[in-house]
Design a protein around this motif. Structure first.
Motif, PDB file in Angstrom:
ATOM      1  N   ILE A 178      24.654  -8.368  -6.155  1.00 18.90           N
ATOM      2  CA  ILE A 178      24.292  -7.070  -5.579  1.00 18.90           C
ATOM      3  C   ILE A 178      22.778  -6.930  -5.512  1.00 18.90           C
ATOM      4  CG2 ILE A 178      24.383  -4.572  -5.950  1.00 18.90           C
ATOM      5  CD1 ILE A 178      27.226  -5.082  -7.144  1.00 18.90           C
ATOM      6  N   ALA A 179      22.079  -7.340  -6.562  1.00 17.42           N
ATOM      7  CA  ALA A 179      20.616  -7.281  -6.542  1.00 17.42           C
ATOM      8  C   ALA A 179      20.054  -8.159  -5.429  1.00 17.42           C
ATOM      9  CB  ALA A 179      20.048  -7.710  -7.897  1.00 17.42           C
ATOM     10  N   LYS A 180      20.630  -9.345  -5.254  1.00 15.89           N
ATOM     11  CA  LYS A 180      20.182 -10.244  -4.177  1.00 15.89           C
ATOM     12  C   LYS A 180      20.395  -9.582  -2.817  1.00 15.89           C
ATOM     13  CE  LYS A 180      20.701 -14.874  -2.350  1.00 15.89           C
ATOM     14  NZ  LYS A 180      21.740 -15.419  -1.529  1.00 15.89           N
ATOM     15  N   ALA A 181      21.558  -8.967  -2.630  1.00 20.46           N
ATOM     16  CA  ALA A 181      21.829  -8.272  -1.366  1.00 20.46           C
ATOM     17  C   ALA A 181      20.844  -7.128  -1.162  1.00 20.46           C
ATOM     18  CB  ALA A 181      23.261  -7.752  -1.345  1.00 20.46           C
ATOM     19  N   ASN A 182      20.502  -6.426  -2.238  1.00 24.59           N
ATOM     20  CA  ASN A 182      19.534  -5.333  -2.140  1.00 24.59           C
ATOM     21  C   ASN A 182      18.144  -5.846  -1.788  1.00 24.59           C
ATOM     22  OD1 ASN A 182      21.342  -3.250  -2.609  1.00 24.59           O
ATOM     23  ND2 ASN A 182      21.006  -3.245  -4.828  1.00 24.59           N
ATOM     24  N   ILE A 183      17.778  -6.996  -2.323  1.00 22.86           N
ATOM     25  CA  ILE A 183      16.484  -7.607  -1.976  1.00 22.86           C
ATOM     26  C   ILE A 183      16.485  -7.987  -0.503  1.00 22.86           C
ATOM     27  CG2 ILE A 183      15.037  -9.661  -2.340  1.00 22.86           C
ATOM     28  CD1 ILE A 183      15.953  -9.468  -5.359  1.00 22.86           C
ATOM     29  N   GLU A 184      17.598  -8.569  -0.047  1.00 21.43           N
ATOM     30  CA  GLU A 184      17.699  -8.946   1.370  1.00 21.43           C
ATOM     31  C   GLU A 184      17.667  -7.727   2.285  1.00 21.43           C
ATOM     32  OE1 GLU A 184      21.214 -11.400   1.381  1.00 21.43           O
ATOM     33  OE2 GLU A 184      20.121 -13.127   0.558  1.00 21.43           O
ATOM     34  N   ARG A 185      18.082  -6.552   1.788  1.00 21.72           N
ATOM     35  CA  ARG A 185      17.985  -5.297   2.543  1.00 21.72           C
ATOM     36  C   ARG A 185      16.540  -4.792   2.627  1.00 21.72           C
ATOM     37  NH1 ARG A 185      22.761  -3.698  -0.581  1.00 21.72           N
ATOM     38  NH2 ARG A 185      24.475  -3.432   0.898  1.00 21.72           N
ATOM     39  N   GLY A 186      15.664  -5.375   1.807  1.00 19.78           N
ATOM     40  CA  GLY A 186      14.273  -4.940   1.787  1.00 19.78           C
ATOM     41  C   GLY A 186      13.943  -3.999   0.644  1.00 19.78           C
ATOM     42  N   LEU A 187      14.897  -3.780  -0.250  1.00 23.03           N
ATOM     43  CA  LEU A 187      14.626  -2.919  -1.401  1.00 23.03           C
ATOM     44  C   LEU A 187      13.781  -3.664  -2.422  1.00 23.03           C
ATOM     45  CD1 LEU A 187      18.140  -1.278  -1.917  1.00 23.03           C
ATOM     46  CD2 LEU A 187      16.173  -0.372  -0.664  1.00 23.03           C
ATOM     47  N   ARG A 188      13.091  -2.880  -3.245  1.00 27.57           N
ATOM     48  CA  ARG A 188      12.278  -3.448  -4.321  1.00 27.57           C
ATOM     49  C   ARG A 188      12.720  -2.829  -5.646  1.00 27.57           C
ATOM     50  NH1 ARG A 188       7.605  -6.045  -3.059  1.00 27.57           N
ATOM     51  NH2 ARG A 188       6.632  -5.231  -4.934  1.00 27.57           N
ATOM     52  N   PRO A 189      12.445  -3.512  -6.766  1.00 34.20           N
ATOM     53  CA  PRO A 189      12.786  -2.925  -8.065  1.00 34.20           C
ATOM     54  C   PRO A 189      12.084  -1.569  -8.242  1.00 34.20           C
ATOM     55  CG  PRO A 189      12.197  -5.228  -8.303  1.00 34.20           C
ATOM     56  CD  PRO A 189      11.871  -4.842  -6.887  1.00 34.20           C
ATOM     57  N   PRO A 190      12.728  -0.610  -8.829  1.00 35.74           N
ATOM     58  CA  PRO A 190      13.998  -0.647  -9.549  1.00 35.74           C
ATOM     59  C   PRO A 190      15.238  -0.445  -8.679  1.00 35.74           C
ATOM     60  CG  PRO A 190      13.030   1.508  -9.829  1.00 35.74           C
ATOM     61  CD  PRO A 190      12.050   0.691  -9.018  1.00 35.74           C
ATOM     62  N   LEU A 191      15.060  -0.194  -7.379  1.00 38.77           N
ATOM     63  CA  LEU A 191      16.217   0.036  -6.511  1.00 38.77           C
ATOM     64  C   LEU A 191      17.107  -1.196  -6.387  1.00 38.77           C
ATOM     65  CD1 LEU A 191      14.692   2.220  -3.653  1.00 38.77           C
ATOM     66  CD2 LEU A 191      16.226   2.942  -5.499  1.00 38.77           C
ATOM     67  N   THR A 192      16.529  -2.386  -6.509  1.00 36.49           N
ATOM     68  CA  THR A 192      17.348  -3.601  -6.405  1.00 36.49           C
ATOM     69  C   THR A 192      18.401  -3.656  -7.508  1.00 36.49           C
ATOM     70  OG1 THR A 192      15.662  -4.801  -7.659  1.00 36.49           O
ATOM     71  CG2 THR A 192      15.590  -4.999  -5.247  1.00 36.49           C
ATOM     72  N   GLY A 193      18.100  -3.061  -8.651  1.00 37.92           N
ATOM     73  CA  GLY A 193      19.036  -3.066  -9.763  1.00 37.92           C
ATOM     74  C   GLY A 193      19.972  -1.876  -9.799  1.00 37.92           C
ATOM     75  N   SER A 194      19.610  -0.809  -9.107  1.00 36.54           N
ATOM     76  CA  SER A 194      20.408   0.419  -9.234  1.00 36.54           C
ATOM     77  C   SER A 194      21.192   0.796  -7.981  1.00 36.54           C
ATOM     78  CB  SER A 194      19.501   1.589  -9.616  1.00 36.54           C
ATOM     79  OG  SER A 194      18.531   1.824  -8.608  1.00 36.54           O
ATOM     80  N   PHE A 195      20.709   0.439  -6.812  1.00 34.83           N
ATOM     81  CA  PHE A 195      21.354   0.878  -5.580  1.00 34.83           C
ATOM     82  C   PHE A 195      22.703   0.197  -5.380  1.00 34.83           C
ATOM     83  CE2 PHE A 195      22.187   0.436  -1.006  1.00 34.83           C
ATOM     84  CZ  PHE A 195      22.306   1.781  -0.669  1.00 34.83           C
ATOM     85  N   ASN A 196      23.762   0.998  -5.245  1.00 36.49           N
ATOM     86  CA  ASN A 196      25.096   0.493  -4.926  1.00 36.49           C
ATOM     87  C   ASN A 196      25.555  -0.601  -5.893  1.00 36.49           C
ATOM     88  OD1 ASN A 196      27.390   0.673  -3.278  1.00 36.49           O
ATOM     89  ND2 ASN A 196      26.732  -1.081  -2.049  1.00 36.49           N
ATOM     90  N   ASN A 197      25.159  -0.484  -7.165  1.00 34.43           N
ATOM     91  CA  ASN A 197      25.402  -1.555  -8.131  1.00 34.43           C
ATOM     92  C   ASN A 197      26.336  -1.068  -9.237  1.00 34.43           C
ATOM     93  OD1 ASN A 197      25.344  -3.752  -9.819  1.00 34.43           O
ATOM     94  ND2 ASN A 197      23.122  -3.916  -9.887  1.00 34.43           N
ATOM     95  N   TYR A 198      27.629  -1.288  -9.042  1.00 30.77           N
ATOM     96  CA  TYR A 198      28.625  -0.921 -10.045  1.00 30.77           C
ATOM     97  C   TYR A 198      28.355  -1.599 -11.385  1.00 30.77           C
ATOM     98  CZ  TYR A 198      33.126  -1.027 -12.495  1.00 30.77           C
ATOM     99  OH  TYR A 198      34.116  -0.935 -13.433  1.00 30.77           O
TER     100      TYR A 198
END
Length: 193
Positions: A5-25
């Motif tokens: 999920i973090a990898k997918a968030n990075i590929e979406r262009g998100l940066r930490p801390p969103l990479t760890g929290s966004f849409n991450n069950y």
């Protein structure tokens, strides 16, 4: 899980801390607390530095209680290079965690149960009823199990691992961190006894 999920968030262009929290069950699972030893060794005896790097590391693929848990273990293990009183180490490490943290509450309950000589099986039942979130890798219960293994083993390396693992759930993480804590406290001799 959390890494994908973090990898997918990075590929979406998100940066930490969103990479760890966004849409991450899985944001509050054991993936980052298990990395605490890295920062403890890099910053042995420097708990502020260990906490900082644990936080920076944790927010890449986790959030909330997981990040608090990585910080907690990194600080505890960092200070363990210079101090051997396990209760003092736990208190110092908890000082880096917000008072409202559920993980902190679970650790404090574990310490209180150990001090009151509550049998380990009874403590397990109490912790599971209160902190089980339906995912065996959720960090709160696993952190408490790790601390229980360390405390109830009375500082014995092998027993700390066995007790932590026998409590169940994310056993590769709980056993590894319990062993790391005792290994840092007692050095290589504890491991080869």
């Amino acid at each position: 899980d959390e890494y994908g999920i973090a990898k997918a968030n990075i590929e979406r262009g998100l940066r930490p801390p969103l990479t760890g929290s966004f849409n991450n069950y899985f944001s509050e699972c054991m993936g980052c607390p298990i990395r605490s030893e890295i920062w403890a060794v890099v910053a042995a005896g420097m708990p502020d530095t260990a906490a900082y790097y644990a936080m920076i590391d944790g927010i890449v693929d986790h959030a909330g209680e997981s990040v608090y848990s990585e910080i907690f273990f990194a600080v505890l293990e960092s200070v363990a290079f210079e101090e051997s009183d396990i209760l003092a180490l736990i208190r110092k490490a908890l000082a880096y965690v917000p008072e409202s943290s559920e993980m902190r509450q679970a650790v404090e309950e574990t310490v209180a149960a150990w001090q009151a000589h509550v049998p380990l099986a009874e403590l397990r039942e109490t912790l599971v009823k209160k902190y089980d979130r339906g995912n065996f890798t959720h960090c709160v219960l696993n952190i408490a199990f790790t601390i229980a293994g360390v405390l109830y083993s009375e500082g014995d390396f092998l027993k700390s691992i066995i007790y932590s693992v026998n409590l169940g759930y994310d056993t590769d993480c709980t056993g590894a961190t319990a062993g790391a804590i005792i290994g840092i406290l007692d050095g290589g001799d504890a491991v080869i006894r």
